[in-house]
Structure formats: C-alpha cells, structure tokens
Design a protein around this motif. Sequence first.
Motif, short mmCIF file in Angstrom:
data_model
loop_
_atom_site.label_atom_id
_atom_site.label_comp_id
_atom_site.label_asym_id
_atom_site.label_seq_id
_atom_site.Cartn_x
_atom_site.Cartn_y
_atom_site.Cartn_z
N GLY A 43 0.80 -1.21 0.00
CA GLY A 43 0.00 0.00 0.00
C GLY A 43 0.84 1.27 0.00
O GLY A 43 2.03 1.25 -0.33
N ARG A 44 0.21 2.34 0.39
CA ARG A 44 0.87 3.65 0.46
C ARG A 44 2.07 3.55 1.41
O ARG A 44 1.98 2.93 2.46
CB ARG A 44 -0.14 4.68 0.96
N VAL A 95 -11.39 1.31 -0.12
CA VAL A 95 -11.39 2.76 -0.37
C VAL A 95 -11.96 3.49 0.84
O VAL A 95 -11.39 4.47 1.32
CB VAL A 95 -12.19 3.09 -1.65
N LEU A 96 -13.06 3.00 1.37
CA LEU A 96 -13.69 3.62 2.53
C LEU A 96 -12.75 3.63 3.73
O LEU A 96 -12.67 4.63 4.45
CB LEU A 96 -14.99 2.87 2.87
N GLY A 104 -5.71 5.30 -8.82
CA GLY A 104 -4.32 5.24 -8.35
C GLY A 104 -3.64 4.03 -8.95
O GLY A 104 -4.26 3.26 -9.70
N PRO A 105 -2.39 3.81 -8.63
CA PRO A 105 -1.68 2.63 -9.14
C PRO A 105 -2.26 1.36 -8.53
O PRO A 105 -2.54 1.31 -7.34
CB PRO A 105 -0.24 2.83 -8.68
N ARG A 106 -2.44 0.31 -9.34
CA ARG A 106 -2.95 -0.96 -8.81
C ARG A 106 -1.98 -1.50 -7.78
O ARG A 106 -0.77 -1.50 -8.01
CB ARG A 106 -3.14 -1.99 -9.93
N PRO A 107 -2.48 -1.97 -6.64
CA PRO A 107 -1.58 -2.48 -5.60
C PRO A 107 -0.96 -3.82 -6.00
O PRO A 107 -1.64 -4.70 -6.51
CB PRO A 107 -2.49 -2.64 -4.38
N CYS A 108 0.34 -3.93 -5.78
CA CYS A 108 1.05 -5.15 -6.15
C CYS A 108 1.27 -6.04 -4.93
O CYS A 108 0.98 -5.65 -3.79
CB CYS A 108 2.37 -4.81 -6.82
N LEU A 109 1.79 -7.21 -5.19
CA LEU A 109 2.15 -8.16 -4.14
C LEU A 109 3.57 -7.87 -3.65
O LEU A 109 4.39 -7.34 -4.40
CB LEU A 109 2.10 -9.60 -4.68
N ARG A 128 -1.96 6.59 -2.47
CA ARG A 128 -2.75 5.38 -2.19
C ARG A 128 -2.87 4.57 -3.47
O ARG A 128 -3.05 5.14 -4.54
CB ARG A 128 -4.16 5.75 -1.73
N PRO A 129 -2.82 3.25 -3.37
CA PRO A 129 -3.11 2.44 -4.56
C PRO A 129 -4.57 2.61 -4.95
O PRO A 129 -5.39 3.03 -4.13
CB PRO A 129 -2.80 1.02 -4.11
#
Length: 184
Positions: A43-44, A95-96, A104-109, A128-129
């Motif tokens: 994440g961020r 998101v909430l 935003g950028p897709r979150p990676c593993l 934030r992703p």
Amino acid sequence: MIRVLDILFALCGLIFGSPVLVVLTILGLFDTGSPFFRQTRVGRHQRPFTLLKFRTMRPDTASVATHLADASAVTPLGKFLRRSKLDELPQLWNVLLGDMSLVGPRPCLFNQTELIAARAAQGVFEARPGITGLAQVNGIDMSTPDLLAETDRKMLADLSTTTYFRYLFMTVLGKGSGDRIRKS
C-alpha cells in the motif's frame, strides 16, 4: 478533494450496490465455497494492507501476480466477474477504510520485487493504490514493471479532479482489459 470523492463514491457504491454484492456473494458460495478473496498487498508508503475482492479463481490457486496465474484456475463465475470488473466491487470497502483510492496505481504483491523497486524509484508509493488508473485504461499490466511504474508516475503527476473522473468514466465504459492471465 479526491479523498472526499473517494469516501462519497465508496459509500454510495456500497449502499446502492449492496443487492449486487449479496447476489454475487451467494453465487460465489456456490462457485467456490469462498466468495471473497483477501490478499496482503503493498500500500501507500509500502505498508501492507489486506485487499478484498470477489474470488475469481479456485481457492487452491497459488498467490502470484495475475499475469503469472494459470487461466485454468479461473472459475466460470470468475470469468464473468473479471470481464464485467465486478470482482473489484468489494474494494470499495478498502477505499472507505483509506487503504485505497478509486484512482491510483494498482496495488502489487510483496513478491513483485522488480515492480516495487521500479515504483519506489518513481515515487509511486507516496499515493494510495487505486482500483483504476491510467495504466489500467491503457491495458498496461504488471508484466511490464518499468513501463507500469513510469505510467503510474505520469498519472500521479497529472492527477486532478478532472483526470480522476476521466479514469473512472473510462473504466465504467469498459476501457482497458485489466491484468492479463496467461493462457494454459
């Protein structure tokens, strides 16, 4: 302003989308016995968070980047969910909670070290992703880490309320194909 829009749209999406969420949850119980997919993502500020999606693959599928997953692991319901992008609906909860943004950028593993390094070099983890963004609407997935990181950086540098809405509309209208799964 974008965070306010995220909260407003996520709340509305969860409230008005609740009938769809319930139906897809029930269908998912019949499809895999486990309708929700939870996975730790980057994440961020490179902090971990638990991403929530509708399950589209068999529960015993290896935890790898989508472009490395075997297409035969995708369930019949999963094919529909991926094609319609409804598998992303539970991410409104992320998101909430503030783990993600709509754009935003897709979150990676965490095991995608090449992508993490490329994104870190571009300063992408300051944001934030997101569920969608410039890379997604242009069909750029995680199989090209340097291109993806550069595209994410460009998106974040130009992100405004106008581009936020543009990416959302493009996604709703079906632009982009999401992360590709390798053919079996």
